[in-house]
Design a protein around this motif. Sequence first.
Motif, mmCIF file in Angstrom:
data_model
loop_
_atom_site.group_PDB
_atom_site.id
_atom_site.type_symbol
_atom_site.label_atom_id
_atom_site.label_comp_id
_atom_site.label_asym_id
_atom_site.label_seq_id
_atom_site.Cartn_x
_atom_site.Cartn_y
_atom_site.Cartn_z
ATOM 1 N N GLY A 36 0.810 -1.213 0.000
ATOM 2 C CA GLY A 36 0.000 0.000 0.000
ATOM 3 C C GLY A 36 0.844 1.263 0.000
ATOM 4 N N THR A 37 1.892 1.271 0.830
ATOM 5 C CA THR A 37 2.761 2.455 0.843
ATOM 6 C C THR A 37 3.447 2.643 -0.507
ATOM 7 O OG1 THR A 37 4.676 1.234 1.695
ATOM 8 C CG2 THR A 37 3.186 2.206 3.310
ATOM 9 N N GLY A 38 3.776 1.520 -1.164
ATOM 10 C CA GLY A 38 4.445 1.606 -2.456
ATOM 11 C C GLY A 38 3.587 2.230 -3.533
ATOM 12 N N VAL A 39 2.266 2.093 -3.411
ATOM 13 C CA VAL A 39 1.371 2.721 -4.392
ATOM 14 C C VAL A 39 1.612 4.228 -4.425
ATOM 15 C CG1 VAL A 39 -1.045 3.229 -4.921
ATOM 16 C CG2 VAL A 39 -0.376 0.934 -4.227
ATOM 17 N N GLY A 142 -7.754 -5.102 0.512
ATOM 18 C CA GLY A 142 -7.804 -5.349 1.944
ATOM 19 C C GLY A 142 -7.503 -4.119 2.776
ATOM 20 N N VAL A 143 -7.819 -4.244 4.051
ATOM 21 C CA VAL A 143 -7.645 -3.130 4.985
ATOM 22 C C VAL A 143 -6.179 -2.746 5.120
ATOM 23 C CG1 VAL A 143 -7.910 -2.429 7.398
ATOM 24 C CG2 VAL A 143 -9.727 -3.717 6.267
ATOM 25 N N LEU A 144 -5.278 -3.717 5.116
ATOM 26 C CA LEU A 144 -3.862 -3.413 5.313
ATOM 27 C C LEU A 144 -3.273 -2.640 4.134
ATOM 28 C CD1 LEU A 144 -2.742 -6.764 6.944
ATOM 29 C CD2 LEU A 144 -2.834 -4.516 8.036
ATOM 30 N N ILE A 145 -3.682 -2.975 2.929
ATOM 31 C CA ILE A 145 -3.220 -2.212 1.768
ATOM 32 C C ILE A 145 -3.762 -0.784 1.841
ATOM 33 C CG2 ILE A 145 -3.369 -1.980 -0.737
ATOM 34 C CD1 ILE A 145 -3.316 -5.002 -0.939
ATOM 35 N N ARG A 146 -5.026 -0.654 2.197
ATOM 36 C CA ARG A 146 -5.615 0.682 2.339
ATOM 37 C C ARG A 146 -4.899 1.474 3.437
ATOM 38 N NH1 ARG A 146 -10.838 1.161 -0.048
ATOM 39 N NH2 ARG A 146 -11.492 -0.797 -1.020
ATOM 40 N N ALA A 147 -4.555 0.785 4.530
ATOM 41 C CA ALA A 147 -3.830 1.457 5.609
ATOM 42 C C ALA A 147 -2.462 1.937 5.136
ATOM 43 C CB ALA A 147 -3.674 0.512 6.802
ATOM 44 N N GLY A 148 -1.787 1.138 4.309
ATOM 45 C CA GLY A 148 -0.496 1.549 3.777
ATOM 46 C C GLY A 148 -0.609 2.766 2.880
ATOM 47 N N ILE A 149 -1.637 2.779 2.039
ATOM 48 C CA ILE A 149 -1.868 3.941 1.170
ATOM 49 C C ILE A 149 -2.143 5.182 2.009
ATOM 50 C CG2 ILE A 149 -3.467 4.923 -0.532
ATOM 51 C CD1 ILE A 149 -3.807 2.055 -1.638
ATOM 52 N N ASN A 154 -0.287 10.475 3.954
ATOM 53 C CA ASN A 154 -0.127 11.434 5.050
ATOM 54 C C ASN A 154 1.337 11.712 5.334
ATOM 55 O OD1 ASN A 154 -2.733 12.233 6.659
ATOM 56 N ND2 ASN A 154 -3.063 10.129 5.994
ATOM 57 N N ALA A 155 2.156 10.666 5.288
ATOM 58 C CA ALA A 155 3.572 10.826 5.614
ATOM 59 C C ALA A 155 4.281 11.734 4.617
ATOM 60 C CB ALA A 155 4.255 9.458 5.651
ATOM 61 N N VAL A 157 3.064 14.240 2.830
ATOM 62 C CA VAL A 157 2.707 15.641 3.095
ATOM 63 C C VAL A 157 3.384 16.128 4.377
ATOM 64 C CG1 VAL A 157 0.819 17.271 3.476
ATOM 65 C CG2 VAL A 157 0.487 15.332 1.943
ATOM 66 N N ALA A 158 3.340 15.306 5.422
ATOM 67 C CA ALA A 158 3.909 15.721 6.707
ATOM 68 C C ALA A 158 5.425 15.889 6.632
ATOM 69 C CB ALA A 158 3.537 14.696 7.783
ATOM 70 N N VAL A 159 6.110 14.973 5.971
ATOM 71 C CA VAL A 159 7.575 15.043 5.890
ATOM 72 C C VAL A 159 8.009 16.270 5.086
ATOM 73 C CG1 VAL A 159 9.609 13.926 4.893
ATOM 74 C CG2 VAL A 159 7.997 12.590 6.243
ATOM 75 N N VAL A 160 7.359 16.512 3.944
ATOM 76 C CA VAL A 160 7.727 17.675 3.124
ATOM 77 C C VAL A 160 7.425 18.965 3.872
ATOM 78 C CG1 VAL A 160 7.252 18.929 0.990
ATOM 79 C CG2 VAL A 160 7.459 16.437 0.951
ATOM 80 N N ALA A 161 6.235 19.050 4.470
ATOM 81 C CA ALA A 161 5.881 20.256 5.226
ATOM 82 C C ALA A 161 6.831 20.450 6.405
ATOM 83 C CB ALA A 161 4.438 20.163 5.714
ATOM 84 N N GLY A 162 7.171 19.367 7.087
ATOM 85 C CA GLY A 162 8.090 19.462 8.216
ATOM 86 C C GLY A 162 9.481 19.901 7.797
ATOM 87 N N ALA A 163 9.944 19.403 6.660
ATOM 88 C CA ALA A 163 11.272 19.784 6.183
ATOM 89 C C ALA A 163 11.322 21.269 5.831
ATOM 90 C CB ALA A 163 11.652 18.941 4.966
ATOM 91 N N VAL A 164 10.293 21.751 5.132
ATOM 92 C CA VAL A 164 10.262 23.173 4.766
ATOM 93 C C VAL A 164 10.140 24.037 6.013
ATOM 94 C CG1 VAL A 164 8.976 24.944 3.502
ATOM 95 C CG2 VAL A 164 9.294 22.679 2.494
ATOM 96 N N ARG A 165 9.316 23.609 6.962
ATOM 97 C CA ARG A 165 9.189 24.372 8.210
ATOM 98 C C ARG A 165 10.511 24.406 8.962
ATOM 99 N NH1 ARG A 165 5.321 23.011 13.469
ATOM 100 N NH2 ARG A 165 6.314 24.532 14.837
#
Length: 201
Positions: A36-39, A142-149, A154-155, A157-165
């Motif tokens: 899911g994360t790989g998607v 499945g739920v786990l693939i959806r959870a990975g996506i 979210n990660a 967006v958060a990592v890029v925003a955190g790096a710029v901040r």
Amino acid sequence: MNRPLTLATLGALLPGAAFAHAFDTGRDAYGLFLEGTGVILATPALLLPLAALGVALALWKSEGMLAAWPALLIGMLAGFALAPLVPPTAALVPLAFGLVIGVLSALFPLERIAPAIPILAGLMGLAVIAAALEGHGFGEIGVLIRAGIFFAANAVVAVVAGAVRWITEHWPGEVTRIGGRIAASWLAAILVLYLAFAMAA
């Protein structure tokens, strides 16, 4: 730059036809989550718009990510619900939203359109999740693939925003903000090319 390297670079930028993602249901729980994360992480058409949103939220205000996160989460949940209903052209929507957000970040003080930023974040969340799951019914993934996506989107967006901040807080000043706008303009330029190639394909 020599010719083979130029051709290889252009070839890497050329997207293929927008087919629905094929998921492997025979993996263990961790493997399904990673799939899911790989998607998100392996698909530039999803990764780049999310990165553009992260830059925009950090340029908007120091707590921009936290301020827009509820709208982003709601949009993503709506994307899960609507994904089985969207047409194949949904793959182009995140690119278009990313382009708009990148251009706004590069050219305008985002404080002037502050009420619109959470709305754009929510629409981006909806578009990315719907595009990631386009072509798959409610019970196919499945739920786990959806959870990975969900986690990866979210990660990013958060990592890029955190790096710029982090950069703007450690090197405050107009030069740093200009650097953030330059980054947004580069993302917008890449998204223009990617969207043009995708539409041509």
